[in-house]
Design a protein around this motif. Sequence first.
Motif, mmCIF file in Angstrom:
data_model
loop_
_atom_site.group_PDB
_atom_site.id
_atom_site.type_symbol
_atom_site.label_atom_id
_atom_site.label_comp_id
_atom_site.label_asym_id
_atom_site.label_seq_id
_atom_site.Cartn_x
_atom_site.Cartn_y
_atom_site.Cartn_z
ATOM 1 N N ARG A 1 -15.675 15.973 6.672
ATOM 2 C CA ARG A 1 -14.928 15.832 5.481
ATOM 3 C C ARG A 1 -13.705 14.759 6.045
ATOM 4 N NH1 ARG A 1 -10.892 19.835 2.487
ATOM 5 N NH2 ARG A 1 -10.234 20.115 4.571
ATOM 6 N N PHE A 2 -13.688 13.728 5.400
ATOM 7 C CA PHE A 2 -12.604 12.659 5.501
ATOM 8 C C PHE A 2 -11.741 12.617 4.232
ATOM 9 C CE2 PHE A 2 -15.248 11.504 8.923
ATOM 10 C CZ PHE A 2 -14.232 10.755 10.135
ATOM 11 N N GLN A 3 -10.353 12.652 4.266
ATOM 12 C CA GLN A 3 -9.646 12.617 3.087
ATOM 13 C C GLN A 3 -8.914 11.106 2.841
ATOM 14 O OE1 GLN A 3 -7.548 16.294 3.988
ATOM 15 N NE2 GLN A 3 -8.519 17.240 2.325
ATOM 16 N N VAL A 4 -8.679 10.964 1.659
ATOM 17 C CA VAL A 4 -7.997 9.692 1.442
ATOM 18 C C VAL A 4 -7.009 10.351 0.156
ATOM 19 C CG1 VAL A 4 -7.838 7.434 0.595
ATOM 20 C CG2 VAL A 4 -9.854 8.403 1.742
ATOM 21 N N ARG A 5 -5.542 9.960 0.466
ATOM 22 C CA ARG A 5 -4.814 10.363 -0.821
ATOM 23 C C ARG A 5 -4.170 8.941 -1.458
ATOM 24 N NH1 ARG A 5 -0.190 13.438 1.639
ATOM 25 N NH2 ARG A 5 -0.708 12.174 3.268
ATOM 26 N N GLY A 6 -3.838 9.007 -2.740
ATOM 27 C CA GLY A 6 -3.362 8.052 -3.154
ATOM 28 C C GLY A 6 -2.588 8.396 -4.657
ATOM 29 N N THR A 7 -1.497 7.595 -5.221
ATOM 30 C CA THR A 7 -0.834 7.631 -6.263
ATOM 31 C C THR A 7 -1.143 6.780 -7.104
ATOM 32 O OG1 THR A 7 0.843 8.884 -5.015
ATOM 33 C CG2 THR A 7 1.626 7.983 -7.231
ATOM 34 N N PHE A 8 -1.820 7.320 -8.328
ATOM 35 C CA PHE A 8 -2.316 6.236 -9.253
ATOM 36 C C PHE A 8 -1.176 5.941 -10.497
ATOM 37 C CE2 PHE A 8 -6.106 7.447 -7.331
ATOM 38 C CZ PHE A 8 -6.873 6.485 -7.538
ATOM 39 N N ARG A 9 -1.160 4.889 -10.900
ATOM 40 C CA ARG A 9 -0.275 4.602 -11.948
ATOM 41 C C ARG A 9 -0.922 4.490 -13.465
ATOM 42 N NH1 ARG A 9 4.398 0.987 -10.895
ATOM 43 N NH2 ARG A 9 5.216 2.876 -10.243
ATOM 44 N N LEU A 10 -0.688 5.436 -14.145
ATOM 45 C CA LEU A 10 -1.537 5.352 -15.503
ATOM 46 C C LEU A 10 -0.704 5.167 -16.565
ATOM 47 C CD1 LEU A 10 -3.800 8.690 -14.697
ATOM 48 C CD2 LEU A 10 -4.304 6.291 -14.209
ATOM 49 N N SER A 11 -1.216 4.457 -17.348
ATOM 50 C CA SER A 11 -0.269 3.871 -18.622
ATOM 51 C C SER A 11 -1.056 3.983 -20.041
ATOM 52 C CB SER A 11 0.275 2.361 -18.435
ATOM 53 O OG SER A 11 0.971 2.188 -19.755
ATOM 54 N N THR A 12 -0.381 4.682 -20.942
ATOM 55 C CA THR A 12 -1.294 4.560 -22.214
ATOM 56 C C THR A 12 -0.812 3.417 -23.286
ATOM 57 O OG1 THR A 12 0.493 6.272 -23.182
ATOM 58 C CG2 THR A 12 -1.676 6.997 -22.085
ATOM 59 N N ARG A 13 -0.247 2.626 -22.570
ATOM 60 C CA ARG A 13 0.283 1.456 -23.847
ATOM 61 C C ARG A 13 -0.477 0.325 -23.571
ATOM 62 N NH1 ARG A 13 6.084 -1.425 -22.543
ATOM 63 N NH2 ARG A 13 5.699 -1.361 -20.351
#
Length: 127
Positions: free
Chosen positions: A115-127
């Motif tokens: 197992r290799f892991q990758v982390r990230g923060t996604f910016r999601l918008s509903t507009r």
Amino acid sequence: MIWPVPHSPLPIVRACLFAALDGVAVSTADPSTRPDEYVVLDLLPGDYPFPNVTEPRVMANCFAKSSLLGGELGSKVLGAFRNARGTFSGVEVRKCFDISGPYRLDDPKITDRVRFQVRGTFRLSTR
């Protein structure tokens, strides 16, 4: 002001990765029959900076039969995170930031895959 209910981020990120990974299985649970390589997504604590914007932090667990293949899959996921843009299920993926990995951390419950892991923060918008 009434704050909108945030969308569940994992189906959005799953659709984004599935579009970028050419046939690699992407899910939120370990498959009962394991393909040679696959990705399992986990949701980590994130943020809600604005009423129409969420910033979920996602861990992509990249499983493969060898360290070489696992590292390659982790690099593909890293590229998909860096290039994450588009609209999925009516939610705009603006970008992915604060990305780390891929790094190897084997899962003690899954002994026939690395197992290799990758982390990230996604910016999601509903507009």
